[in-house]
Design a protein around this motif. Structure first.
Motif: not given
Length: 106
Positions: A18-21, A25-27, A96-101
């Motif tokens: 989660x921390x890395x994601x 996401x910010x980038x 999109x968020x759910x798929x990424x995580x």
């Protein structure tokens, strides 16, 4: 917007993912055309991460903030996308968020 995703990993592993994601996401927001990310911040208290940033595109500027709660069995993301939440269909943003995580947790 709230997204909950089940997982079968250890709590420390999920927190690290989660921390890395969130960093990614910010980038990723900054890489989307003319969007600038300002004042990006995140912090952990126990198993809850709080994050915030200001997204600026042309004359539009909006705060984005939220929390991520990590438990032994799921990750729950609560996010307020500010004005961007009105411009993006919520169901597409959630997907999109759910798929990424989910991809990061498998």
């Amino acid at each position: 917007m709230r997204v909950t995703i089940a997982h079968n990993r250890t709590l420390p592993d999920v927190k690290a993912i989660v921390d890395r994601s969130i960093d990614d996401a910010f980038k990723g927001i900054a890489a989307v055309g003319p969007v600038q990310v300002l004042d990006a911040q995140k912090s952990w208290v126990d198993n809850t991460m709080t994050f915030s940033l200001t997204a600026k595109a042309a004359f539009l500027s909006t705060p984005i903030k939220g929390t991520v709660l990590v438990t032994d069995i799921e990750v729950t993301i609560d996010a307020d996308l500010g004005l961007f939440g009105k411009l993006l269909p919520e169901d597409k943003a959630k997907l999109a968020l759910e798929t990424q995580i989910r991809g990061l947790l498998t």
